[in-house]
Design a protein around this motif. Sequence first.
Motif, mmCIF file in Angstrom:
data_model
loop_
_atom_site.group_PDB
_atom_site.id
_atom_site.type_symbol
_atom_site.label_atom_id
_atom_site.label_comp_id
_atom_site.label_asym_id
_atom_site.label_seq_id
_atom_site.Cartn_x
_atom_site.Cartn_y
_atom_site.Cartn_z
ATOM 1 N N ASN A 1 41.578 31.969 17.197
ATOM 2 C CA ASN A 1 42.182 33.269 16.917
ATOM 3 C C ASN A 1 41.420 34.013 15.826
ATOM 4 O OD1 ASN A 1 44.384 33.435 18.766
ATOM 5 N ND2 ASN A 1 45.538 31.974 17.526
ATOM 6 N N GLU A 2 40.971 33.289 14.825
ATOM 7 C CA GLU A 2 40.203 33.910 13.744
ATOM 8 C C GLU A 2 38.886 34.472 14.266
ATOM 9 O OE1 GLU A 2 39.355 35.000 9.715
ATOM 10 O OE2 GLU A 2 41.211 34.305 10.668
ATOM 11 N N GLY A 3 38.221 33.713 15.131
ATOM 12 C CA GLY A 3 36.963 34.182 15.690
ATOM 13 C C GLY A 3 37.144 35.423 16.542
ATOM 14 N N MET A 4 38.225 35.460 17.334
ATOM 15 C CA MET A 4 38.468 36.634 18.159
ATOM 16 C C MET A 4 38.778 37.854 17.285
ATOM 17 S SD MET A 4 37.842 35.819 21.227
ATOM 18 C CE MET A 4 38.459 37.289 22.036
ATOM 19 N N LEU A 5 39.471 37.639 16.162
ATOM 20 C CA LEU A 5 39.749 38.746 15.254
ATOM 21 C C LEU A 5 38.453 39.282 14.650
ATOM 22 C CD1 LEU A 5 41.845 40.512 13.841
ATOM 23 C CD2 LEU A 5 42.022 38.749 12.075
ATOM 24 N N ARG A 6 37.535 38.385 14.293
ATOM 25 C CA ARG A 6 36.247 38.835 13.761
ATOM 26 C C ARG A 6 35.488 39.656 14.814
ATOM 27 N NH1 ARG A 6 38.528 36.847 10.066
ATOM 28 N NH2 ARG A 6 39.098 39.049 10.040
ATOM 29 N N SER A 7 35.591 39.258 16.075
ATOM 30 C CA SER A 7 34.906 40.027 17.122
ATOM 31 C C SER A 7 35.523 41.414 17.270
ATOM 32 C CB SER A 7 34.959 39.267 18.455
ATOM 33 O OG SER A 7 36.225 39.372 19.071
ATOM 34 N N GLN A 8 36.854 41.519 17.066
ATOM 35 C CA GLN A 8 37.503 42.833 17.103
ATOM 36 C C GLN A 8 36.924 43.724 16.008
ATOM 37 O OE1 GLN A 8 39.872 43.814 19.252
ATOM 38 N NE2 GLN A 8 40.496 41.896 20.198
ATOM 39 N N VAL B 1 45.030 56.789 19.037
ATOM 40 C CA VAL B 1 44.850 55.476 19.652
ATOM 41 C C VAL B 1 45.110 54.409 18.601
ATOM 42 C CG1 VAL B 1 43.270 53.937 20.879
ATOM 43 C CG2 VAL B 1 43.126 56.413 21.243
ATOM 44 N N ALA B 2 45.956 53.441 18.938
ATOM 45 C CA ALA B 2 46.243 52.319 18.048
ATOM 46 C C ALA B 2 45.775 51.034 18.727
ATOM 47 C CB ALA B 2 47.728 52.233 17.731
ATOM 48 N N VAL B 3 44.944 50.273 18.032
ATOM 49 C CA VAL B 3 44.408 49.007 18.528
ATOM 50 C C VAL B 3 45.098 47.863 17.788
ATOM 51 C CG1 VAL B 3 42.352 47.560 18.715
ATOM 52 C CG2 VAL B 3 42.186 50.027 19.141
ATOM 53 N N TYR B 4 45.815 47.014 18.533
ATOM 54 C CA TYR B 4 46.544 45.882 17.965
ATOM 55 C C TYR B 4 45.865 44.575 18.383
ATOM 56 C CZ TYR B 4 50.468 49.153 17.265
ATOM 57 O OH TYR B 4 51.267 50.210 16.890
ATOM 58 N N PRO B 5 45.076 43.955 17.512
ATOM 59 C CA PRO B 5 44.577 42.612 17.840
ATOM 60 C C PRO B 5 45.760 41.655 17.945
ATOM 61 C CG PRO B 5 43.417 43.551 15.953
ATOM 62 C CD PRO B 5 44.606 44.410 16.198
ATOM 63 N N TYR B 6 45.700 40.749 18.907
ATOM 64 C CA TYR B 6 46.792 39.773 19.018
ATOM 65 C C TYR B 6 46.250 38.354 18.921
ATOM 66 C CZ TYR B 6 45.629 39.437 24.088
ATOM 67 O OH TYR B 6 44.995 39.266 25.307
#
Length: 466
Positions: A361-368, A346-351
């Motif tokens: 976008n930075e906040g959503m990446l931190r949540s990932q 499984v590969a997870v790609y944050p976008y």
Amino acid sequence: MRMFESNVGNVTWMHRPEPDYSRLVWEEANRFRVHTSAYTDPTVFAAEMKHIFQKTWVYVGHESQIPESGNFITSYIGNQPVIVVRDEERQIHVLVNRCVHRGAVVCREGGGRASEFNCPYHGWVYGLDGKLLAVSERKDAGGYDDAFDAPEGLFKVPRVERYRGLIFASFNPAVQPLVPYLGRAKQFIDRKLNFSPEGEIVLSSKPFVVRYPGNWKFQAENIVDGYHFMHTHKGFVQLQMKYGDSTGDFGVHKGGTPKAMRALRFRGAAWRCENGHGLIEKPLGEVDSLFEGEFGDYQRALHDTYGEEEFSFMAGKLSGSIFPNLGLIHNQIRVWRPIAHNMTEVAVYPYELKGAPDAFNEGMLRSQERFYGPAGHGAADDVDIFIRNQQGLEASAVDWLILERGLSTDAPDAGSRDLRGGSTSEAPQRAIWSEWKRLMSAGADQKPSSCPSSTGAHDATQEGHH
């Protein structure tokens, strides 16, 4: 069992007719069950690679990964390695990653830039469109004479289509066009991507990749399983109650107490869609609070563009399993690759949402990172369950798995063949298995799937851009 013969070249092969794999899905008016062997039998897995991954659309990458001529990524269609590349004319090709000479993988890199592809074994050279450009030492020292029937080049996957940057490919020249294939999932994708002011996403972060010793369908089912969260992720629920967003959740998993979180998770609807797609939609009930604070102007502009009803879906919680190998949830593309009947990658790609505020976008990446990353809580919980599932299915004395939650209350949607259930209905899982059953049936054709049926044998022991 009767065998039949066929001749290939000068070799006679003996073929056995395939079992009717549709018997592994037991579907009746008040019954929907899947046989254990659909997850555990290597023969079933091999048939899936042939009847599913070679016959339907498979996600292979995103345009933002190959923005310029010469950019490429390597990917898979089932267990077949491919190269996704943009040529000198910026056309996208999907090429089987196998030298036509002696079969070596031509390219091992995950991605990069190239002017040509050179096989490391004997030096055969291919263009970005897959065409054979040169055979090394063609006539030297006992090489090839003028009668040599040189191949055209790397095998080119015959169908490649895109929708809003998502690239799909199919080995089946007669596969139906991509947009009709997506059906309701097209609207789902639109709602996810329209949260970008420019309507585009960018895969700029490296993926988080994990392998687990379990079947690929566990991941396809789980990303649209609204039933498991409060149980599988019980530890995270307790963490959320104690710390809230302070550890970087960024509002993705709302609810300050288990009771509040449960209430939020039991809202919305789950969908059983044509062609195997499963969806969960949880629109926001109240949107005004989003227009305050740092990102208020950004989100109000989206509200004014699309209207309150559509914006409530866009800003809500949407997750989808696009049959057979693509998932979208939060700000992430998730791809699962079947390796064996009991091994999956499984590969997870944050976008990033193009045009959205950098801080958003930075906040959503931190949540990932908090929930899905290697030090996160959610991915570890889910992978543990997939492993437990595969271990549990070794108890083959029990034949069937039960996928009947919400079966009696799922309702047809006016104007489509899709079925709508409550948020914890197993309607999305039934979507996956209904299409699996159709494609795995002996002699299945490629006509669009019909309305989810209530018929089926149960004796499994007998045999483009917007």
